[in-house]
Scaffold this active site. Structure first.
Site, short mmCIF file in Angstrom:
data_model
loop_
_atom_site.label_atom_id
_atom_site.label_comp_id
_atom_site.label_asym_id
_atom_site.label_seq_id
_atom_site.Cartn_x
_atom_site.Cartn_y
_atom_site.Cartn_z
N CYS A 48 0.74 -0.94 0.14
CA CYS A 48 -0.17 -0.10 -0.12
C CYS A 48 1.25 1.44 -0.27
O CYS A 48 1.63 1.69 0.69
CB CYS A 48 -1.09 -0.09 1.64
SG CYS A 48 -2.09 1.25 1.37
N CYS A 65 -0.49 4.73 2.31
CA CYS A 65 -0.97 4.29 3.94
C CYS A 65 -0.39 2.77 4.30
O CYS A 65 0.93 2.22 4.07
CB CYS A 65 -1.99 5.00 4.09
SG CYS A 65 -3.60 3.75 3.34
N SER A 66 -0.83 2.25 4.46
CA SER A 66 -0.99 1.35 5.25
C SER A 66 -2.75 0.10 5.19
O SER A 66 -2.35 -0.60 5.51
CB SER A 66 -0.41 0.98 6.97
OG SER A 66 -1.13 0.96 6.87
N CYS A 67 -3.60 0.24 4.17
CA CYS A 67 -4.49 -0.28 3.67
C CYS A 67 -3.97 -2.36 3.86
O CYS A 67 -3.20 -2.04 2.96
CB CYS A 67 -5.18 0.01 2.14
SG CYS A 67 -5.86 1.80 2.01
#
Length: 219
Positions: A102, A105-107
Site C-alpha cells: 500500500c 498508507c497501510s491499507c
C-alpha cells in the site's frame, strides 16, 4: 522429566503481570480478554487467511470462485470481510509471483491476515517494492524469485484490498485442510514469502522458532 512444565517466556510473564494489574484496577476482566483473543484467533486474523488458502488448494470450485468474486466467496465460506469495497485474490503460479503493498498508507485486509507487519508500513518498503520488487524481496526477506517468474506488484487502497493465494508446496498430497493451513504463513499471503514445505513446518515445531523468514530492517 515427569511433571516438568516449561516456564513462560519473559514477554509472556510481562503480559500476565499487565493483565493482572488491569484486572485489579477494574479496567478489564479476564472473560472479556478471553473473548477478544478467541475472536482474533478464530474469526479474524491470519488463521482465516490460512483456512481460505487450504480450502482453495483442495477445492477447485472454491478456488475459482475466490479468484473471481473475492469477498463473496469468503462470505459463502463463512468469513465476512470488513468495510473494504472489494477484495482481490491474486494467485501465485509457476510463471507469476505476486506481491502486495500500500504505497499511500497501510491499507491491509487485517480481518483475514491479522495485524499489519511492521515492514508493510515502512516507507522504504512501500517505495522500493514498486521500483524493484525482485531485489527488495531478496534483500528484506531472503526470497529469491526465479527469472522464469514475472513479478507483479498490487497496490492496495481504501477501496480495494489484495491478498495472495500462494502456490501449494510439493509433497502435500493427501494432507487434510487443517494440516495444509499450518503451512501458510503471513508472509506468503502478502507475497513476501512462500508457503512452507512439510519438512520446514516440522523443523519450526522442533526448534520453536517462528516460521516466517527473518527480514532486514532498512537503514
Amino acid at each position: 522429566m515427569a511433571g516438568h512444565r516449561t516456564k513462560p517466556s519473559g514477554p509472556a510473564l510481562r503480559v500476565k503481570a499487565l493483565e493482572a494489574l488491569l484486572e485489579e484496577k477494574g479496567l478489564v476482566n479476564s472473560q472479556a480478554l478471553d473473548t477478544i483473543v478467541e475472536t482474533y484467533e478464530t474469526r479474524v486474523g491470519p488463521r482465516n487467511g490460512a483456512r481460505v488458502v487450504a480450502k482453495a488448494w483442495t477445492d477447485p470450485a472454491f478456488k475459482n470462485a475466490l479468484l473471481k468474486t473475492g469477498r463473496e466467496a469468503l462470505r459463502e465460506f463463512g468469513i465476512h470481510q470488513g468495510k473494504a469495497a472489494k477484495l482481490v485474490v491474486v494467485e501465485n503460479t509457476e510463471s507469476i509471483h505476486n506481491v502486495v503493498v500500500c504505497t499511500l498508507c497501510s491499507c491491509y485486509p487485517y480481518d483475514i491476515l491479522g495485524d499489519t507487519p511492521w515492514w508493510y508500513k515502512h516507507d522504504i518498503y512501500k517505495t522500493r517494492i514498486v521500483q524493484n520488487p525482485r531485489v527488495v524481496v531478496k534483500e528484506m526477506f531472503g526470497l529469491e524469485i526465479p527469472d522464469s517468474q514475472e513479478v507483479q506488484v498490487h497496490d492496495s487502497t481504501s477501496d480495494v484490498r489484495y491478498f495472495v493465494l500462494p502456490q501449494r508446496p510439493k509433497g502435500t498430497e493427501g494432507m487434510s485442510e487443517a494440516d495444509l493451513a499450518k503451512l501458510v504463513t503471513v508472509d506468503s499471503l502478502i507475497g513476501a514469502g512462500l508457503a512452507m514445505e512439510p519438512a520446514q513446518l516440522r523443523a519450526a515445531a522442533q526448534s520453536g522458532v517462528a516460521p516466517e523468514m527473518p527480514r532486514v530492517r532498512p537503514d
